[in-house]
Scaffold this motif. Sequence first.
Motif, PDB file in Angstrom:
ATOM      1  N   VAL A 129       0.878  -1.161   0.000  1.00 53.22           N
ATOM      2  CA  VAL A 129       0.000   0.000   0.000  1.00 53.22           C
ATOM      3  C   VAL A 129       0.923   1.221   0.000  1.00 53.22           C
ATOM      4  CG1 VAL A 129      -1.944  -1.136   1.117  1.00 53.22           C
ATOM      5  CG2 VAL A 129      -0.202   0.000   2.525  1.00 53.22           C
ATOM      6  N   PRO A 130       0.414   2.411  -0.312  1.00 51.59           N
ATOM      7  CA  PRO A 130       1.301   3.580  -0.383  1.00 51.59           C
ATOM      8  C   PRO A 130       2.112   3.774   0.891  1.00 51.59           C
ATOM      9  CG  PRO A 130      -0.835   4.104  -1.318  1.00 51.59           C
ATOM     10  CD  PRO A 130      -0.965   2.745  -0.687  1.00 51.59           C
ATOM     11  N   THR A 131       3.306   4.304   0.723  1.00 53.59           N
ATOM     12  CA  THR A 131       4.239   4.451   1.842  1.00 53.59           C
ATOM     13  C   THR A 131       3.613   5.207   3.010  1.00 53.59           C
ATOM     14  OG1 THR A 131       6.132   4.361   0.342  1.00 53.59           O
ATOM     15  CG2 THR A 131       6.488   5.377   2.504  1.00 53.59           C
ATOM     16  N   LEU A 132       3.009   6.346   2.729  1.00 54.13           N
ATOM     17  CA  LEU A 132       2.382   7.132   3.795  1.00 54.13           C
ATOM     18  C   LEU A 132       1.299   6.325   4.493  1.00 54.13           C
ATOM     19  CD1 LEU A 132       1.957   9.872   5.262  1.00 54.13           C
ATOM     20  CD2 LEU A 132       0.316  10.442   3.441  1.00 54.13           C
ATOM     21  N   ALA A 133       0.464   5.643   3.728  1.00 56.06           N
ATOM     22  CA  ALA A 133      -0.637   4.862   4.303  1.00 56.06           C
ATOM     23  C   ALA A 133      -0.112   3.709   5.148  1.00 56.06           C
ATOM     24  CB  ALA A 133      -1.548   4.346   3.188  1.00 56.06           C
ATOM     25  N   PHE A 134       1.001   3.104   4.723  1.00 54.28           N
ATOM     26  CA  PHE A 134       1.552   1.991   5.498  1.00 54.28           C
ATOM     27  C   PHE A 134       2.059   2.471   6.847  1.00 54.28           C
ATOM     28  CE2 PHE A 134       4.692  -1.488   6.305  1.00 54.28           C
ATOM     29  CZ  PHE A 134       3.781  -2.538   6.278  1.00 54.28           C
ATOM     30  N   TRP A 135       2.784   3.578   6.863  1.00 48.21           N
ATOM     31  CA  TRP A 135       3.232   4.127   8.145  1.00 48.21           C
ATOM     32  C   TRP A 135       2.037   4.463   9.034  1.00 48.21           C
ATOM     33  CZ3 TRP A 135       7.824   3.517  10.023  1.00 48.21           C
ATOM     34  CH2 TRP A 135       8.954   3.531   9.211  1.00 48.21           C
ATOM     35  N   GLN A 136       0.989   5.001   8.454  1.00 50.97           N
ATOM     36  CA  GLN A 136      -0.185   5.399   9.233  1.00 50.97           C
ATOM     37  C   GLN A 136      -0.954   4.199   9.773  1.00 50.97           C
ATOM     38  OE1 GLN A 136      -2.106   7.857   6.274  1.00 50.97           O
ATOM     39  NE2 GLN A 136      -1.221   9.741   7.106  1.00 50.97           N
ATOM     40  N   ALA A 137      -0.797   3.044   9.141  1.00 51.26           N
ATOM     41  CA  ALA A 137      -1.529   1.846   9.555  1.00 51.26           C
ATOM     42  C   ALA A 137      -0.859   1.094  10.693  1.00 51.26           C
ATOM     43  CB  ALA A 137      -1.699   0.905   8.355  1.00 51.26           C
ATOM     44  N   TRP A 138       0.323   1.532  11.109  1.00 53.46           N
ATOM     45  CA  TRP A 138       1.083   0.747  12.074  1.00 53.46           C
ATOM     46  C   TRP A 138       0.387   0.651  13.427  1.00 53.46           C
ATOM     47  CZ3 TRP A 138       6.871  -0.150  12.461  1.00 53.46           C
ATOM     48  CH2 TRP A 138       7.387  -0.498  11.199  1.00 53.46           C
ATOM     49  N   ASP A 139       0.318  -0.580  13.905  1.00 52.44           N
ATOM     50  CA  ASP A 139      -0.010  -0.866  15.294  1.00 52.44           C
ATOM     51  C   ASP A 139       1.058  -1.836  15.794  1.00 52.44           C
ATOM     52  OD1 ASP A 139      -0.648  -3.332  14.153  1.00 52.44           O
ATOM     53  OD2 ASP A 139      -2.813  -3.101  14.432  1.00 52.44           O
ATOM     54  N   ALA A 140       0.893  -2.383  16.961  1.00 49.70           N
ATOM     55  CA  ALA A 140       1.938  -3.245  17.518  1.00 49.70           C
ATOM     56  C   ALA A 140       2.194  -4.464  16.639  1.00 49.70           C
ATOM     57  CB  ALA A 140       1.544  -3.680  18.931  1.00 49.70           C
ATOM     58  N   ASP A 141       1.129  -5.076  16.128  1.00 47.16           N
ATOM     59  CA  ASP A 141       1.299  -6.287  15.314  1.00 47.16           C
ATOM     60  C   ASP A 141       2.020  -5.984  14.006  1.00 47.16           C
ATOM     61  OD1 ASP A 141       0.073  -7.887  17.203  1.00 47.16           O
ATOM     62  OD2 ASP A 141      -1.915  -7.716  16.288  1.00 47.16           O
ATOM     63  N   LEU A 142       1.626  -4.907  13.332  1.00 48.30           N
ATOM     64  CA  LEU A 142       2.258  -4.581  12.064  1.00 48.30           C
ATOM     65  C   LEU A 142       3.703  -4.111  12.279  1.00 48.30           C
ATOM     66  CD1 LEU A 142       1.945  -4.510   9.058  1.00 48.30           C
ATOM     67  CD2 LEU A 142       0.913  -2.238   9.238  1.00 48.30           C
ATOM     68  N   ALA A 143       3.954  -3.389  13.356  1.00 51.90           N
ATOM     69  CA  ALA A 143       5.319  -2.962  13.670  1.00 51.90           C
ATOM     70  C   ALA A 143       6.227  -4.170  13.905  1.00 51.90           C
ATOM     71  CB  ALA A 143       5.315  -2.054  14.894  1.00 51.90           C
ATOM     72  N   HIS A 144       5.687  -5.193  14.531  1.00 51.38           N
ATOM     73  CA  HIS A 144       6.463  -6.409  14.763  1.00 51.38           C
ATOM     74  C   HIS A 144       6.735  -7.129  13.453  1.00 51.38           C
ATOM     75  CE1 HIS A 144       7.161 -10.605  16.120  1.00 51.38           C
ATOM     76  NE2 HIS A 144       7.758 -10.014  17.143  1.00 51.38           N
ATOM     77  N   LYS A 145       5.719  -7.236  12.601  1.00 49.24           N
ATOM     78  CA  LYS A 145       5.844  -7.959  11.333  1.00 49.24           C
ATOM     79  C   LYS A 145       6.767  -7.233  10.366  1.00 49.24           C
ATOM     80  CE  LYS A 145       2.935 -10.077   7.758  1.00 49.24           C
ATOM     81  NZ  LYS A 145       1.523 -10.337   7.341  1.00 49.24           N
ATOM     82  N   ALA A 146       6.676  -5.916  10.320  1.00 50.72           N
ATOM     83  CA  ALA A 146       7.431  -5.102   9.354  1.00 50.72           C
ATOM     84  C   ALA A 146       8.570  -4.358  10.055  1.00 50.72           C
ATOM     85  CB  ALA A 146       6.495  -4.128   8.648  1.00 50.72           C
ATOM     86  N   TYR A 147       9.207  -5.000  11.010  1.00 51.40           N
ATOM     87  CA  TYR A 147      10.256  -4.355  11.817  1.00 51.40           C
ATOM     88  C   TYR A 147      11.352  -3.755  10.949  1.00 51.40           C
ATOM     89  CZ  TYR A 147      13.882  -7.641  10.680  1.00 51.40           C
ATOM     90  OH  TYR A 147      14.832  -8.326   9.982  1.00 51.40           O
ATOM     91  N   HIS A 148      11.600  -4.375   9.756  1.00 49.39           N
ATOM     92  CA  HIS A 148      12.714  -3.951   8.914  1.00 49.39           C
ATOM     93  C   HIS A 148      12.560  -2.518   8.430  1.00 49.39           C
ATOM     94  CE1 HIS A 148       9.607  -5.330   6.173  1.00 49.39           C
ATOM     95  NE2 HIS A 148      10.216  -4.724   5.163  1.00 49.39           N
ATOM     96  N   TRP A 149      11.332  -2.009   8.375  1.00 46.88           N
ATOM     97  CA  TRP A 149      11.136  -0.623   7.939  1.00 46.88           C
ATOM     98  C   TRP A 149      11.870   0.338   8.876  1.00 46.88           C
ATOM     99  CZ3 TRP A 149       6.939   2.035   4.919  1.00 46.88           C
ATOM    100  CH2 TRP A 149       6.599   1.288   3.787  1.00 46.88           C
ATOM    101  N   ASN A 150      11.777   0.102  10.161  1.00 48.60           N
ATOM    102  CA  ASN A 150      12.489   0.946  11.120  1.00 48.60           C
ATOM    103  C   ASN A 150      13.966   0.573  11.229  1.00 48.60           C
ATOM    104  OD1 ASN A 150      10.811   2.991  12.212  1.00 48.60           O
ATOM    105  ND2 ASN A 150       9.630   1.439  13.312  1.00 48.60           N
ATOM    106  N   PHE A 151      14.252  -0.717  11.193  1.00 52.93           N
ATOM    107  CA  PHE A 151      15.636  -1.170  11.342  1.00 52.93           C
ATOM    108  C   PHE A 151      16.517  -0.644  10.215  1.00 52.93           C
ATOM    109  CE2 PHE A 151      18.626  -4.738  10.190  1.00 52.93           C
ATOM    110  CZ  PHE A 151      19.593  -4.401  11.113  1.00 52.93           C
ATOM    111  N   LEU A 152      16.100  -0.838   8.967  1.00 53.86           N
ATOM    112  CA  LEU A 152      16.923  -0.436   7.828  1.00 53.86           C
ATOM    113  C   LEU A 152      17.012   1.071   7.676  1.00 53.86           C
ATOM    114  CD1 LEU A 152      15.668  -3.107   5.272  1.00 53.86           C
ATOM    115  CD2 LEU A 152      17.852  -3.111   6.487  1.00 53.86           C
TER     116      LEU A 152
END
Length: 297
Positions: A129-152
């Motif tokens: 989904v669009p980058t802005l929308a993906f960041w806006q959708a983050w909750d604890a579960d999505l942050a855990h699943k997509a951890y690489h977005w913050n790590f990288l």
Amino acid sequence: MKMNRHDITADDGTRLAVRVTGDGPPLVLLHGFPQNHRCWLPVLPDLAARFTCILPDLRGYGDSDAPQDDAEHTVYSKRRMAADLVATLDDLGYAQADVIGHDRGARVAYRFALDHPDRLSRLVILEVVPTLAFWQAWDADLAHKAYHWNFLAQPAPLPERMIAADAGGYIDWTLASWTLSKSLSCFVPEALDSYRTQAADPAHLAAMCADYRAGYHTDRAVDAKDRAEGRMIQAPMLFLWARHGFPASTGDPAAIWRDWAVNVTDAAVTSGHFAMEEAPQEVSAALASFFGNAPVA
């Protein structure tokens, strides 16, 4: 399958490695992280029977150059990469093309659709989904699943040093963990070896991290400006998503895209994130349906 290689120079001097195969109207295939053009191999025979398939290695990936990032994180912005696609089409002599993008390549594809609408015929977005929308959708579960977005996206050289300690192991773990089977069985051996090789090169590893730094800093801001100005993707668009991938975790990913594009069709396949490799027959069928029915813009 035989592919002809073209080395194309972007307007900032970056050399882009582009493969071309098939016969018919032009179709650009854009890969994502941590891959390169070889991710399309499982679906390429079907597409090359109908299209002239253009397979770039995005800047910083595969055989393309990996220029050093800048302080503003624009070198690997999707706007910059969309401009690379313009240079590619110009060099190959095409005024317009259909474009399919997966993962990071899908972010380049929708930026291309917004910034260069006259160069696009039809658009397929795979598994984002669009980058802005993906960041806006983050909750604890999505942050855990997509951890690489913050790590990288952490400042250099923290993620680079950590990954370099076992680059091949990191690539294997990442690829397997994003598949439905939690294994490497779906990946073509040639492709898998190339993914490991590019991550072991310090310049390409830094570039892949810079890609995510651009996602956090630059791409997010560009998306927000588009939202504020009400810009929409005008080309016919297929959103193809995996039932066990990242967009599925956002709730209703097709509804998100309908806020960004005026003509959206969506379809789901049973796979993890790497749909082309995990479910090539389903992906090929969905693409054939879309390209067979959607009018050329």
